[in-house]
Design an enzyme around this catalytic site. Structure first.
Site, PDB file in Angstrom:
ATOM      1  N   SER A  77       0.821  -1.199  -0.034  1.00  0.00           N
ATOM      2  CA  SER A  77       0.161   0.072   0.022  1.00  0.00           C
ATOM      3  C   SER A  77       0.805   1.354   0.017  1.00  0.00           C
ATOM      4  O   SER A  77       2.167   1.296   0.354  1.00  0.00           O
ATOM      5  CB  SER A  77      -0.850  -0.087   1.365  1.00  0.00           C
ATOM      6  N   SER A  82      -4.600   3.002   4.577  1.00  0.00           N
ATOM      7  CA  SER A  82      -5.412   2.835   3.414  1.00  0.00           C
ATOM      8  C   SER A  82      -5.692   1.397   3.027  1.00  0.00           C
ATOM      9  O   SER A  82      -6.662   1.275   2.079  1.00  0.00           O
ATOM     10  CB  SER A  82      -4.925   3.614   2.182  1.00  0.00           C
ATOM     11  N   ASP A 131       1.824   5.287  -6.553  1.00  0.00           N
ATOM     12  CA  ASP A 131       0.866   6.363  -5.918  1.00  0.00           C
ATOM     13  C   ASP A 131       1.544   7.339  -5.106  1.00  0.00           C
ATOM     14  O   ASP A 131       1.743   7.013  -3.812  1.00  0.00           O
ATOM     15  CB  ASP A 131      -0.256   5.822  -5.833  1.00  0.00           C
ATOM     16  N   ASN A 221      -1.751  10.890 -13.707  1.00  0.00           N
ATOM     17  CA  ASN A 221      -2.679  11.842 -12.903  1.00  0.00           C
ATOM     18  C   ASN A 221      -3.121  12.739 -14.195  1.00  0.00           C
ATOM     19  O   ASN A 221      -4.459  13.073 -13.925  1.00  0.00           O
ATOM     20  CB  ASN A 221      -1.790  12.634 -12.070  1.00  0.00           C
ATOM     21  N   LYS A 226      -8.412  11.113 -15.503  1.00  0.00           N
ATOM     22  CA  LYS A 226      -8.035  10.678 -14.251  1.00  0.00           C
ATOM     23  C   LYS A 226      -8.282  12.016 -13.201  1.00  0.00           C
ATOM     24  O   LYS A 226      -9.291  12.039 -12.599  1.00  0.00           O
ATOM     25  CB  LYS A 226      -6.494  10.335 -14.031  1.00  0.00           C
ATOM     26  N   ASP A 230     -11.552  11.264 -10.729  1.00  0.00           N
ATOM     27  CA  ASP A 230     -10.787  10.687  -9.585  1.00  0.00           C
ATOM     28  C   ASP A 230     -10.777  11.934  -8.686  1.00  0.00           C
ATOM     29  O   ASP A 230     -11.417  11.691  -7.535  1.00  0.00           O
ATOM     30  CB  ASP A 230      -9.654   9.890  -9.844  1.00  0.00           C
ATOM     31  N   ASN A 231      -9.880  12.820  -8.988  1.00  0.00           N
ATOM     32  CA  ASN A 231      -9.751  13.923  -7.917  1.00  0.00           C
ATOM     33  C   ASN A 231     -10.937  14.856  -7.587  1.00  0.00           C
ATOM     34  O   ASN A 231     -11.006  15.080  -6.233  1.00  0.00           O
ATOM     35  CB  ASN A 231      -8.726  14.836  -8.497  1.00  0.00           C
ATOM     36  N   CYS A 235     -13.180  12.690  -4.940  1.00  0.00           N
ATOM     37  CA  CYS A 235     -13.340  13.122  -3.442  1.00  0.00           C
ATOM     38  C   CYS A 235     -14.527  13.668  -3.009  1.00  0.00           C
ATOM     39  O   CYS A 235     -14.995  13.804  -1.825  1.00  0.00           O
ATOM     40  CB  CYS A 235     -12.113  14.349  -3.362  1.00  0.00           C
ATOM     41  N   HIS A 394     -12.336   6.110  -2.997  1.00  0.00           N
ATOM     42  CA  HIS A 394     -13.196   6.567  -3.781  1.00  0.00           C
ATOM     43  C   HIS A 394     -14.081   5.314  -4.232  1.00  0.00           C
ATOM     44  O   HIS A 394     -13.722   4.301  -4.180  1.00  0.00           O
ATOM     45  CB  HIS A 394     -12.568   6.946  -5.247  1.00  0.00           C
ATOM     46  N   SER A 402      -9.423   5.571 -13.468  1.00  0.00           N
ATOM     47  CA  SER A 402      -7.947   5.951 -13.081  1.00  0.00           C
ATOM     48  C   SER A 402      -7.173   4.641 -13.464  1.00  0.00           C
ATOM     49  O   SER A 402      -5.878   4.764 -14.177  1.00  0.00           O
ATOM     50  CB  SER A 402      -7.870   6.057 -11.596  1.00  0.00           C
ATOM     51  N   GLN A 406      -3.881   3.735 -15.756  1.00  0.00           N
ATOM     52  CA  GLN A 406      -2.544   3.008 -15.374  1.00  0.00           C
ATOM     53  C   GLN A 406      -1.967   1.699 -16.131  1.00  0.00           C
ATOM     54  O   GLN A 406      -1.145   1.716 -16.686  1.00  0.00           O
ATOM     55  CB  GLN A 406      -2.684   2.437 -13.978  1.00  0.00           C
TER      56      GLN A 406
HETATM   57  P1  NAD Z   1      -4.251  20.697  -7.398  1.00  0.00           P
HETATM   58  O1  NAD Z   1      -2.662  20.968  -7.928  1.00  0.00           O
HETATM   59  O2  NAD Z   1      -5.091  20.475  -8.848  1.00  0.00           O
HETATM   60  O3  NAD Z   1      -4.650  21.463  -6.401  1.00  0.00           O
HETATM   61  C1  NAD Z   1      -4.094  21.937  -5.320  1.00  0.00           C
HETATM   62  C2  NAD Z   1      -4.162  23.414  -4.987  1.00  0.00           C
HETATM   63  O4  NAD Z   1      -3.830  23.836  -3.762  1.00  0.00           O
HETATM   64  C3  NAD Z   1      -3.832  24.399  -6.130  1.00  0.00           C
HETATM   65  O5  NAD Z   1      -4.586  25.004  -6.638  1.00  0.00           O
HETATM   66  C4  NAD Z   1      -2.906  25.160  -5.374  1.00  0.00           C
HETATM   67  O6  NAD Z   1      -2.814  26.684  -5.975  1.00  0.00           O
HETATM   68  C5  NAD Z   1      -3.522  25.269  -4.025  1.00  0.00           C
HETATM   69  N1  NAD Z   1      -2.447  25.583  -2.827  1.00  0.00           N
HETATM   70  C6  NAD Z   1      -1.067  25.199  -2.890  1.00  0.00           C
HETATM   71  N2  NAD Z   1      -0.785  25.617  -1.614  1.00  0.00           N
HETATM   72  C7  NAD Z   1      -1.603  26.255  -1.004  1.00  0.00           C
HETATM   73  C8  NAD Z   1      -1.613  26.651   0.243  1.00  0.00           C
HETATM   74  N3  NAD Z   1      -0.450  26.793   1.304  1.00  0.00           N
HETATM   75  N4  NAD Z   1      -2.917  27.296   0.737  1.00  0.00           N
HETATM   76  C9  NAD Z   1      -3.966  27.393  -0.054  1.00  0.00           C
HETATM   77  N5  NAD Z   1      -3.961  26.821  -1.311  1.00  0.00           N
HETATM   78  C10 NAD Z   1      -2.692  26.119  -1.633  1.00  0.00           C
HETATM   79  O7  NAD Z   1      -3.783  19.166  -6.850  1.00  0.00           O
HETATM   80  P2  NAD Z   1      -4.949  18.360  -6.595  1.00  0.00           P
HETATM   81  O8  NAD Z   1      -5.095  17.278  -7.859  1.00  0.00           O
HETATM   82  O9  NAD Z   1      -6.106  18.748  -6.137  1.00  0.00           O
HETATM   83  O10 NAD Z   1      -4.463  17.421  -5.484  1.00  0.00           O
HETATM   84  C11 NAD Z   1      -4.047  17.907  -4.229  1.00  0.00           C
HETATM   85  C12 NAD Z   1      -3.390  16.714  -3.345  1.00  0.00           C
HETATM   86  O11 NAD Z   1      -4.663  15.663  -3.195  1.00  0.00           O
HETATM   87  C13 NAD Z   1      -2.349  16.003  -3.613  1.00  0.00           C
HETATM   88  O12 NAD Z   1      -1.557  15.761  -2.837  1.00  0.00           O
HETATM   89  C14 NAD Z   1      -2.837  14.849  -4.600  1.00  0.00           C
HETATM   90  O13 NAD Z   1      -1.681  13.980  -4.745  1.00  0.00           O
HETATM   91  C15 NAD Z   1      -3.856  14.362  -3.513  1.00  0.00           C
HETATM   92  N6  NAD Z   1      -4.930  13.678  -4.153  1.00  0.00           N
HETATM   93  C16 NAD Z   1      -5.522  12.765  -3.195  1.00  0.00           C
HETATM   94  C17 NAD Z   1      -6.666  11.998  -3.600  1.00  0.00           C
HETATM   95  C18 NAD Z   1      -7.266  11.294  -2.322  1.00  0.00           C
HETATM   96  O14 NAD Z   1      -7.919  10.278  -2.874  1.00  0.00           O
HETATM   97  N7  NAD Z   1      -7.122  11.520  -1.115  1.00  0.00           N
HETATM   98  C19 NAD Z   1      -7.141  11.985  -4.764  1.00  0.00           C
HETATM   99  C20 NAD Z   1      -6.331  12.748  -5.819  1.00  0.00           C
HETATM  100  C21 NAD Z   1      -5.426  13.437  -5.246  1.00  0.00           C
HETATM  101  N1  ADE Z   2      -7.484   6.444  -4.088  1.00  0.00           N
HETATM  102  C1  ADE Z   2      -8.453   7.108  -3.874  1.00  0.00           C
HETATM  103  N2  ADE Z   2      -9.620   6.124  -3.673  1.00  0.00           N
HETATM  104  C2  ADE Z   2      -9.044   4.929  -3.992  1.00  0.00           C
HETATM  105  C3  ADE Z   2      -9.443   3.656  -4.005  1.00  0.00           C
HETATM  106  N3  ADE Z   2     -10.697   3.261  -3.688  1.00  0.00           N
HETATM  107  N4  ADE Z   2      -8.558   2.472  -4.284  1.00  0.00           N
HETATM  108  C4  ADE Z   2      -7.374   2.962  -4.581  1.00  0.00           C
HETATM  109  N5  ADE Z   2      -6.613   4.167  -4.416  1.00  0.00           N
HETATM  110  C5  ADE Z   2      -7.695   5.274  -4.286  1.00  0.00           C
END
Ligand code: NAD
Ligand code: ADE
Length: 471
Positions: A77, A82, A131, A221, A226, A230-231, A235, A394, A402, A406
């Site tokens: 992982s 996760s 990832d 990404n 994707k 996904d993002n 989310c 997700h 996504s 890959q």
């Molecule tokens: P993105 O670059 O599209 O968005 C990030 C935003 O944050 C940008 O608009 C940037 O200007 C802003 N930012 C940067 N520093 C900042 C600060 N100090 N204060 C306020 N805003 C700020 O990126 P994204 O695709 O939205 O991804 C964001 C994060 O989420 C990454 O770490 C990515 O890897 C992760 N992610 C997580 C999941 C999940 O399932 N949890 C899924 C996709 C991406």
């Molecule tokens: N990232 C966000 N959601 C996920 C999922 N269900 N499986 C794998 N990676 C993820």
């Protein structure tokens, strides 16, 4: 439970995991169609694939697709919280070496990653699914440590870093003197990596521009199918799932601050608003700030939101976005969580180190921190991504998009054998991924007439947009 070549929490969870995988398969038409299309030609045959990606039910469907395409797969992982233990058990029970369980320590995490990168006979993978970039990081830092050891006969002192970085350094440091060329041989054998997420892609571009990238990479990404799905839409559903499973809190009527209005932040804001919350946003980028205000969100700073917000969500991919000082000044009972890839968005170490702070565990992945003045904040998943730490990430359908990307990236690495660099999949394949997901939703796509195609200057079969189009 450790077998000869796997380690999961409990193998007896395999039947439950299998039922969940079967449900997910019905929601993952992209991956299932790759199985039908390539199941007999097996384009990944003879290739060793290591994965470092959340070991969920959806990832199980990806792994079993890679196996059906002919690959020899090992998996870990990419986050300590996760893993879905039932999914890991189901995959391991089919003979795929999986090293993952929910609640790994930092030391165990890197042990798992190394095991996923080490195939029988001590050889490495030729393809990597990453990832967040930790598998890639381990290989590169191992390679750099071996270089230093070969030149000087010693390993330079570790630079001060996070607990996770220190655990990686310790893992590498221990083995380099006895196997001083292991990571060189691993790096030399890698045809390429395909990277899933924004933060991992940033790391790749940084390495490429510093001239320190050791093998080619596909940036999955930034396929439209994707990051725009996904993002954002992923989310939109998994953020509230994580918050609610952790706290059961009523979101309606609350004020939620979302830090970062990128792809992830946009989805988070939409869902919090849909639940009835008042949504505030912080941004550093004027374009994203303007987008947020056009959608009717109030754009402010963390400092100005401290006495208003009840729920704080970081979604920036940046560090120190919510500091210990911020948490000390929040309202009583504030909920603080992160959905970005790494936990350094929230200053957890500094919070733990505050004089007089008391940590009370409510249940796994939910902690209350009581400050000396009596107010408290709830921290979800110890600041790690809340949707995968407190829920199951997700939904399958979006992950199918996504993960189809890959698989296509791995096949492209084999077909193209590109030079070292970071690449994106062609738009035609991006459109193909979308197309594979339309039928299940009953979409009727309009076909261009030859006259229409020539009028707008595209091929009737696509691609339909220039590369600079932003969707
Ligand atoms: P993105 O670059 O599209 O968005 C990030 C935003 O944050 C940008 O608009 C940037 O200007 C802003 N930012 C940067 N520093 C900042 C600060 N100090 N204060 C306020 N805003 C700020 O990126 P994204 O695709 O939205 O991804 C964001 C994060 O989420 C990454 O770490 C990515 O890897 C992760 N992610 C997580 C999941 C999940 O399932 N949890 C899924 C996709 C991406
Ligand atoms: N990232 C966000 N959601 C996920 C999922 N269900 N499986 C794998 N990676 C993820």
């Amino acid at each position: 439970m450790a077998g000869s070549d796997f380690k999961v929490a409990d193998l007896s969870l395999a039947p439950l995991g299998r039922r969940r995988i079967e449900m997910a398969e019905r929601e993952m038409p992209g991956l299932m169609s790759l199985r039908s299309k390539y199941g007999s030609s097996k384009p990944l045959s003879g290739h060793r694939v290591s994965g470092s990606l959340h070991m969920t039910t959806e990832t199980a469907v990806l792994i079993e697709t890679l196996v059906e395409l002919g690959a020899d797969v090992r998996w870990a992982s990419c986050n300590i919280f996760s893993t879905q233990d039932d999914a890991a058990a189901a995959v391991a029970s089919k003979g795929v070496p999986v090293f993952a369980w929910k609640g790994e320590t930092a030391e165990e995490y890197w042990w798992c990653t190394r095991r996923a990168l080490t195939f029988p006979g001590g050889v490495g993978p030729d393809l990597i699914v990453d990832d967040g970039g930790d598998a890639t990081l381990m290989i590169h830092l191992g390679w750099e440590m071996e270089e230093a050891f070969a030149k000087t006969g010693s390993i330079p002192a570790a630079s001060a870093g996070s607990k996770d970085e220190a655990a990686l350094d310790a893992n590498l440091r221990e083995a380099v003197p006895s196997s001083p060329s292991f990571w060189h041989s691993v790096a030399g054998g890698v045809i390429g990596v395909s990277e899933e997420t924004t933060t991992g892609v940033h790391r790749l571009y940084q390495r490429e521009s510093a001239g320190r990238l050791l093998f080619p990479a596909y940036n999955v990404n930034d396929s439209v199918t994707k990051s725009k799905f996904d993002n954002t839409y992923g989310c939109r559903e998994s953020l509230p799932d994580g918050i609610k499973r952790a706290t059961d809190v009523m979101v309606a009527g609350k004020t939620v601050l979302v830090c970062g209005y990128g792809e992830v932040g946009k989805g988070c804001c939409q869902s919090m608003r849909a639940f009835g919350a008042r949504v505030l946003v912080t941004e550093i980028d004027p374009i994203c700030a303007l987008q947020a205000v056009m959608e009717g969100y109030e754009v402010t700073t963390v400092e100005d939101a401290l006495l208003e917000a009840n729920i704080f969500v970081t979604a920036t991919g940046n560090r120190d976005v919510i500091t210990a000082a911020h948490m000390a000044a929040m309202k009583d009972q504030a909920i603080v969580c992160n959905i970005g890839h790494f936990d350094n968005e929230i200053q957890m170490d500094a919070l733990e180190a505050l004089p007089g702070i008391v940590r009370q565990n409510i249940k796994p992945q939910v902690d209350r921190y009581v400050f000396p003045d009596g107010h408290c904040v709830y921290i979800l998943a110890e600041g790690r991504l809340v949707n995968l730490g407190c829920a199951t990430g997700h939904p399958s359908f979006v992950m199918s998009n996504s993960f189809t990307n890959q698989c296509m990236a791995l096949m492209a690495l084999l077909e193209e054998r590109p030079a070292i660099g970071v690449y994106r999949l062609p738009k035609k394949l991006d459109e193909e991924v979308a197309r594979l997901h339309l039928g299940q939703l009953g979409v009727k796509l309009t076909r261009l007439t030859p006259e229409q195609a020539s009028y707008i200057g595209v091929d009737a079969e696509g691609p339909y947009k220039p590369d600079h189009y932003r969707y």
